[in-house]
Design a protein around this motif. Structure first.
Motif, PDB file in Angstrom:
ATOM      1  N   LEU A 167      -4.242  -5.560   4.134  1.00  0.00           N
ATOM      2  CA  LEU A 167      -4.046  -6.066   5.495  1.00  0.00           C
ATOM      3  C   LEU A 167      -4.037  -7.592   5.520  1.00  0.00           C
ATOM      4  CD1 LEU A 167      -6.134  -3.752   7.878  1.00  0.00           C
ATOM      5  CD2 LEU A 167      -3.672  -4.195   7.943  1.00  0.00           C
ATOM      6  N   LEU A 168      -4.956  -8.201   4.803  1.00  0.00           N
ATOM      7  CA  LEU A 168      -5.004  -9.657   4.763  1.00  0.00           C
ATOM      8  C   LEU A 168      -3.745 -10.240   4.126  1.00  0.00           C
ATOM      9  CD1 LEU A 168      -8.737 -10.203   3.732  1.00  0.00           C
ATOM     10  CD2 LEU A 168      -7.712 -10.616   5.973  1.00  0.00           C
ATOM     11  N   ILE A 169      -3.261  -9.592   3.076  1.00  0.00           N
ATOM     12  CA  ILE A 169      -2.036 -10.070   2.428  1.00  0.00           C
ATOM     13  C   ILE A 169      -0.851  -9.964   3.367  1.00  0.00           C
ATOM     14  CG2 ILE A 169      -0.409  -9.585   0.557  1.00  0.00           C
ATOM     15  CD1 ILE A 169      -2.818  -8.706  -1.133  1.00  0.00           C
ATOM     16  N   VAL A 195       1.622  -5.048 -14.410  1.00  0.00           N
ATOM     17  CA  VAL A 195       2.300  -5.653 -13.255  1.00  0.00           C
ATOM     18  C   VAL A 195       2.320  -7.175 -13.378  1.00  0.00           C
ATOM     19  CG1 VAL A 195       2.150  -5.983 -10.750  1.00  0.00           C
ATOM     20  CG2 VAL A 195       1.787  -3.719 -11.727  1.00  0.00           C
ATOM     21  N   TRP A 196       1.201  -7.740 -13.797  1.00  0.00           N
ATOM     22  CA  TRP A 196       1.131  -9.203 -13.927  1.00  0.00           C
ATOM     23  C   TRP A 196       2.061  -9.717 -15.022  1.00  0.00           C
ATOM     24  CZ3 TRP A 196      -4.434 -11.564 -13.292  1.00  0.00           C
ATOM     25  CH2 TRP A 196      -4.822 -11.405 -11.948  1.00  0.00           C
ATOM     26  N   SER A 197       2.354  -8.891 -15.999  1.00  0.00           N
ATOM     27  CA  SER A 197       3.232  -9.341 -17.081  1.00  0.00           C
ATOM     28  C   SER A 197       4.691  -9.438 -16.635  1.00  0.00           C
ATOM     29  CB  SER A 197       3.126  -8.379 -18.273  1.00  0.00           C
ATOM     30  OG  SER A 197       3.667  -7.107 -17.958  1.00  0.00           O
ATOM     31  N   LEU A 198       5.022  -8.847 -15.491  1.00  0.00           N
ATOM     32  CA  LEU A 198       6.409  -8.826 -15.036  1.00  0.00           C
ATOM     33  C   LEU A 198       6.827 -10.125 -14.357  1.00  0.00           C
ATOM     34  CD1 LEU A 198       6.573  -5.193 -13.606  1.00  0.00           C
ATOM     35  CD2 LEU A 198       7.332  -6.006 -15.847  1.00  0.00           C
ATOM     36  N   ARG A 199       5.938 -10.657 -13.507  1.00  0.00           N
ATOM     37  CA  ARG A 199       6.320 -11.882 -12.804  1.00  0.00           C
ATOM     38  C   ARG A 199       5.086 -12.545 -12.218  1.00  0.00           C
ATOM     39  NH1 ARG A 199       8.171 -11.321  -6.741  1.00  0.00           N
ATOM     40  NH2 ARG A 199       6.840  -9.643  -5.992  1.00  0.00           N
ATOM     41  N   LEU A 207      -2.624  -5.323  -7.118  1.00  0.00           N
ATOM     42  CA  LEU A 207      -1.458  -4.503  -7.409  1.00  0.00           C
ATOM     43  C   LEU A 207      -0.450  -4.553  -6.269  1.00  0.00           C
ATOM     44  CD1 LEU A 207      -3.110  -1.355  -9.040  1.00  0.00           C
ATOM     45  CD2 LEU A 207      -1.502  -2.905 -10.148  1.00  0.00           C
ATOM     46  N   PHE A 208      -0.944  -4.603  -5.046  1.00  0.00           N
ATOM     47  CA  PHE A 208      -0.047  -4.652  -3.880  1.00  0.00           C
ATOM     48  C   PHE A 208       0.764  -5.940  -3.857  1.00  0.00           C
ATOM     49  CE2 PHE A 208       0.869  -5.776   0.540  1.00  0.00           C
ATOM     50  CZ  PHE A 208       1.543  -4.638   0.948  1.00  0.00           C
ATOM     51  N   MET A 209       0.209  -7.024  -4.376  1.00  0.00           N
ATOM     52  CA  MET A 209       0.934  -8.288  -4.400  1.00  0.00           C
ATOM     53  C   MET A 209       2.158  -8.236  -5.304  1.00  0.00           C
ATOM     54  SD  MET A 209      -2.049 -11.196  -4.381  1.00  0.00           S
ATOM     55  CE  MET A 209      -0.815 -12.489  -4.200  1.00  0.00           C
ATOM     56  N   GLY A 210       2.141  -7.362  -6.304  1.00  0.00           N
ATOM     57  CA  GLY A 210       3.315  -7.162  -7.134  1.00  0.00           C
ATOM     58  C   GLY A 210       3.507  -8.174  -8.233  1.00  0.00           C
TER      59      GLY A 210
END
Length: 216
Positions: A133-135, A73-77, A205-208
């Motif tokens: 929830l915090l995000i 996921v981090w490699s995408l953006r 992971l939720f941050m995308g």
């Protein structure tokens, strides 16, 4: 284009059905084997004994899968959008009430996992939910922690597993074969670190994407 994959899917399902129907019969009753060896596991919950002691390799690989998924996921953006978010009164009040409860519940599940249903993955999931929830309420990681500190936290679960196994090898023991006298301490330490790692990974992971600095 879609029709090209049908033969491959059919071949996959045929192989899967064949594998299921040709599974060998178990040579022994695994539940009885676990019960007999509970005294050397360091815990009294058979599920925790299997996941963190008898089959520690499986749990190590599961943590590795989570980490690899996050790396993908981090490699995408890079997520560097820190615009102010208005969560609304309902979500704001709910998060203030639920986040402390989720953190305390995660601690309880971690501690109870040695003798009752619970453990690192359940506790880590609650921490991950608190992070989500915090995000949603606009919270973001401070720039000081988006680099090495965050990466160390995310890799801490796998890291402690590997370091423990390496230390046991140096002590002339098998990889992840804890001495019975201190097995409970090893299991608790690994579970505690895995809980933090799992919670941070699920929230990340939720941050995308990889959290970037606000100046990016």
């Amino acid at each position: 284009m879609r029709h090209r994959f049908r033969p491959l899917l059919l071949l996959f399902w045929v192989g899967l059905v064949y594998a299921v129907f040709t599974l060998p019969e178990p040579a022994e009753n695994l539940s009885e084997t676990v019960t007999v060896n509970m005294e050397v596991s360091g815990v009294s919950n058979p599920v925790t004994a299997v996941l963190l002691n008898f089959r520690g390799y499986d749990t190590l690989l599961e943590l590795g899968v989570l980490l690899v998924a996050l790396m993908g996921v981090w490699s995408l953006r890079t997520v560097s959008d820190y615009r102010q978010v208005d969560p609304g009164q309902v979500l704001d009040i709910m998060s203030r009430q639920l986040v402390p409860v989720l953190i305390v519940s995660a601690g309880f599940l971690l501690w109870a996992g040695a003798s009752a249903p619970g453990g690192a993955f359940q506790a880590g999931s609650l921490l991950g939910a608190a992070g989500v929830l915090l995000i949603l309420c606009g919270w973001r990681i401070d720039d000081r922690f988006t680099g090495l500190p965050l990466r160390l936290l995310l890799a801490s679960g796998v890291g402690l597993f590997v370091l423990t196994g390496a230390a046991l090898l140096l002590a002339d023991a098998a990889f992840l074969q804890y001495p019975p006298s201190v097995a409970g301490h090893f299991v608790l330490a690994i579970e505690a670190m895995a809980t933090l790692s799992i919670g941070a990974t699920l929230a990340a992971l939720f941050m995308g994407g990889r959290p970037g600095r606000r100046s990016e």
